[in-house]
Motif scaffolding. Structure first.
Motif, PDB file in Angstrom:
ATOM      1  N   ARG A   1      -8.741  52.708  -2.806  1.00 59.81           N
ATOM      2  CA  ARG A   1      -8.273  54.092  -2.720  1.00 59.81           C
ATOM      3  C   ARG A   1      -8.487  54.819  -4.043  1.00 59.81           C
ATOM      4  O   ARG A   1      -8.939  55.972  -4.058  1.00 59.81           O
ATOM      5  CB  ARG A   1      -6.786  54.103  -2.369  1.00 59.81           C
ATOM      6  CG  ARG A   1      -6.165  55.493  -2.291  1.00 59.81           C
ATOM      7  CD  ARG A   1      -4.657  55.396  -2.203  1.00 59.81           C
ATOM      8  NE  ARG A   1      -4.109  54.744  -3.378  1.00 59.81           N
ATOM      9  CZ  ARG A   1      -3.874  55.367  -4.529  1.00 59.81           C
ATOM     10  NH1 ARG A   1      -4.159  56.651  -4.664  1.00 59.81           N
ATOM     11  NH2 ARG A   1      -3.367  54.700  -5.550  1.00 59.81           N
ATOM     12  N   ARG A   2      -8.203  54.151  -5.180  1.00 53.94           N
ATOM     13  CA  ARG A   2      -8.400  54.774  -6.488  1.00 53.94           C
ATOM     14  C   ARG A   2      -9.876  55.057  -6.737  1.00 53.94           C
ATOM     15  O   ARG A   2     -10.237  56.091  -7.290  1.00 53.94           O
ATOM     16  CB  ARG A   2      -7.837  53.860  -7.579  1.00 53.94           C
ATOM     17  CG  ARG A   2      -7.899  54.488  -8.968  1.00 53.94           C
ATOM     18  CD  ARG A   2      -7.516  53.494 -10.035  1.00 53.94           C
ATOM     19  NE  ARG A   2      -6.139  53.079  -9.917  1.00 53.94           N
ATOM     20  CZ  ARG A   2      -5.749  51.820  -9.738  1.00 53.94           C
ATOM     21  NH1 ARG A   2      -6.643  50.849  -9.632  1.00 53.94           N
ATOM     22  NH2 ARG A   2      -4.469  51.516  -9.673  1.00 53.94           N
ATOM     23  N   ARG A   3     -10.755  54.136  -6.335  1.00 52.53           N
ATOM     24  CA  ARG A   3     -12.188  54.324  -6.529  1.00 52.53           C
ATOM     25  C   ARG A   3     -12.723  55.461  -5.647  1.00 52.53           C
ATOM     26  O   ARG A   3     -13.636  56.181  -6.040  1.00 52.53           O
ATOM     27  CB  ARG A   3     -12.918  53.017  -6.217  1.00 52.53           C
ATOM     28  CG  ARG A   3     -14.337  52.942  -6.762  1.00 52.53           C
ATOM     29  CD  ARG A   3     -14.958  51.603  -6.446  1.00 52.53           C
ATOM     30  NE  ARG A   3     -14.177  50.505  -6.981  1.00 52.53           N
ATOM     31  CZ  ARG A   3     -13.484  49.645  -6.234  1.00 52.53           C
ATOM     32  NH1 ARG A   3     -13.481  49.763  -4.905  1.00 52.53           N
ATOM     33  NH2 ARG A   3     -12.792  48.669  -6.795  1.00 52.53           N
ATOM     34  N   ARG A   4     -12.140  55.614  -4.482  1.00 49.40           N
ATOM     35  CA  ARG A   4     -12.588  56.690  -3.607  1.00 49.40           C
ATOM     36  C   ARG A   4     -12.151  58.058  -4.145  1.00 49.40           C
ATOM     37  O   ARG A   4     -12.902  59.033  -4.061  1.00 49.40           O
ATOM     38  CB  ARG A   4     -12.026  56.480  -2.199  1.00 49.40           C
ATOM     39  CG  ARG A   4     -12.499  57.512  -1.184  1.00 49.40           C
ATOM     40  CD  ARG A   4     -12.090  57.135   0.222  1.00 49.40           C
ATOM     41  NE  ARG A   4     -10.645  56.991   0.349  1.00 49.40           N
ATOM     42  CZ  ARG A   4     -10.029  55.840   0.543  1.00 49.40           C
ATOM     43  NH1 ARG A   4     -10.729  54.721   0.614  1.00 49.40           N
ATOM     44  NH2 ARG A   4      -8.715  55.780   0.659  1.00 49.40           N
ATOM     45  N   ASN A   5     -10.973  58.136  -4.715  1.00 49.45           N
ATOM     46  CA  ASN A   5     -10.490  59.399  -5.275  1.00 49.45           C
ATOM     47  C   ASN A   5     -11.112  59.721  -6.625  1.00 49.45           C
ATOM     48  O   ASN A   5     -11.347  60.882  -6.948  1.00 49.45           O
ATOM     49  CB  ASN A   5      -8.966  59.359  -5.408  1.00 49.45           C
ATOM     50  CG  ASN A   5      -8.278  59.237  -4.065  1.00 49.45           C
ATOM     51  OD1 ASN A   5      -8.837  59.628  -3.036  1.00 49.45           O
ATOM     52  ND2 ASN A   5      -7.079  58.683  -4.046  1.00 49.45           N
ATOM     53  N   ASN A   6     -11.397  58.702  -7.413  1.00 49.14           N
ATOM     54  CA  ASN A   6     -11.975  58.897  -8.741  1.00 49.14           C
ATOM     55  C   ASN A   6     -12.958  57.772  -9.006  1.00 49.14           C
ATOM     56  O   ASN A   6     -12.551  56.660  -9.347  1.00 49.14           O
ATOM     57  CB  ASN A   6     -10.873  58.922  -9.809  1.00 49.14           C
ATOM     58  CG  ASN A   6     -11.435  59.208 -11.196  1.00 49.14           C
ATOM     59  OD1 ASN A   6     -12.594  59.588 -11.347  1.00 49.14           O
ATOM     60  ND2 ASN A   6     -10.606  59.006 -12.205  1.00 49.14           N
ATOM     61  N   PRO A   7     -14.257  58.000  -8.849  1.00 51.48           N
ATOM     62  CA  PRO A   7     -15.227  56.905  -9.031  1.00 51.48           C
ATOM     63  C   PRO A   7     -15.219  56.316 -10.437  1.00 51.48           C
ATOM     64  O   PRO A   7     -15.622  55.168 -10.622  1.00 51.48           O
ATOM     65  CB  PRO A   7     -16.572  57.575  -8.715  1.00 51.48           C
ATOM     66  CG  PRO A   7     -16.226  58.792  -7.921  1.00 51.48           C
ATOM     67  CD  PRO A   7     -14.892  59.244  -8.432  1.00 51.48           C
ATOM     68  N   ASP A   8     -14.793  57.078 -11.432  1.00 54.44           N
ATOM     69  CA  ASP A   8     -14.796  56.587 -12.814  1.00 54.44           C
ATOM     70  C   ASP A   8     -13.455  56.003 -13.241  1.00 54.44           C
ATOM     71  O   ASP A   8     -13.232  55.765 -14.430  1.00 54.44           O
ATOM     72  CB  ASP A   8     -15.162  57.725 -13.779  1.00 54.44           C
ATOM     73  CG  ASP A   8     -16.544  58.284 -13.490  1.00 54.44           C
ATOM     74  OD1 ASP A   8     -17.367  57.526 -12.936  1.00 54.44           O
ATOM     75  OD2 ASP A   8     -16.789  59.459 -13.791  1.00 54.44           O
TER      76      ASP A   8
END
Length: 298
Positions: free
Chosen positions: A240-247
């Motif tokens: 979920r974190r990677r989907r909201n913020n790839p970096d």
């Protein structure tokens, strides 16, 4: 609020918590005999006139003159701290909560809501396997010896088992909190699963004094299951974190991914003006010699 007001509020909060502890402690003093029987229930007691020959039973007694008084106060105070914990924990929370942000309060509610039942599960499990542990320890008494136990030792052993089991059940919750704060990723937890399982079973074998694997599995099995539940939650949270913020998973000194896609044909590109050359680079009189338009320094 000024500092004096904060100190006054802290004093009032502490006074309410202490009064709640004292009130429950006084009630526990009235029922101290019932509490002692509840604590020593796991010990196989010898009958009247019997001795613990061969470690089949034990005699629970007081070894010193002040032991009945000190054990009674210790048991009542422990009961007061545990039973009144909702009151003084609420007073502590009411003092700290105004300084927290909304998302911090949300995480705190979730942490407390999960920590209390997990600790209760561990404490209940410890009390269930406590009779087995006590019987195994008493069975080690050599033939012809009498096993006379101090009630203070029985109380300390019981509290130690309950605290160790309760805190051990909080390990998955700590891992989840580390993942939510970005300190530990789910991929790292997956890499550690062999070492974690080995460490959990070694811990269960050391902390449970039984010679059979029942006590070890009773403690280690639920912790392993909770660990993998924490791993699954962490993996989903990382996705979920990677989907909201790839970096989000990048380190501070790690460069983000560059978009090297060429511009489509027909896209207007602003021309870059050529920089002015220095007089030496332009072949001015007295300047350094140049080779293919570059001097020695260039």
């Amino acid at each position: 609020m000024p500092l004096i007001e904060h100190l006054r509020e802290l004093r009032n909060r502490l006074a309410k918590g202490v009064l709640a502890i004292l009130a429950v402690t006084i009630v526990a003093l009235v029922y101290s005999q019932d509490l002692m029987q509840f604590i020593t229930k796991s010990v196989p007691k010898c009958g009247p006139g019997m001795t613990s020959d061969g470690g089949n039973c034990a005699i629970v007694s007081f070894n010193t003159l002040m032991a009945p008084f000190s054990v009674t106060i210790q048991l009542s105070l422990t009961a007061g701290l545990v039973v009144s914990s909702p009151v003084w924990l609420y007073q502590l929370w009411a003092f700290v909560a105004p300084g927290l942000h909304r998302n911090e309060k949300k995480y705190t509610y979730a942490f407390v809501g999960a920590a209390v039942p997990l600790f209760a599960m561990g404490a209940y499990l410890a009390y269930m396997i406590l009779p087995v542990s006590v019987k195994v320890l008493i069975s080690l008494t050599p033939e012809g010896s009498a096993n006379i136990l101090s009630l203070g030792d029985v109380l300390d052993f019981t509290l130690r088992m309950v605290l160790v089991f309760g805190l051990a059940f909080e390990l998955p919750l700590v891992l989840v909190m580390l993942n939510l704060t970005g300190v530990l990723s789910g991929k790292t937890m997956v890499k550690w699963w062999r070492a974690v399982i080995m460490g959990v079973f070694v811990f269960g074998a050391v902390i449970t004094p039984t010679t059979d694997p029942v006590g070890m599995l009773a403690l280690s099995g639920p912790i392993v299951v909770l660990y993998f539940l924490a791993v699954g939650f962490s993996l989903l949270n990382d996705r979920r974190r990677r989907r909201n913020n790839p970096d989000a998973d990048l380190d501070d000194d790690e460069a983000s991914h560059l978009d090297l896609t060429p511009e489509p044909l027909g896209h207007e590109v602003e021309p870059v003006a050529a920089s002015r050359m220095l007089p030496e680079q332009a072949g001015a009189k007295g300047g350094p010699k140049q080779l293919n338009g570059y001097d020695d320094i260039t």
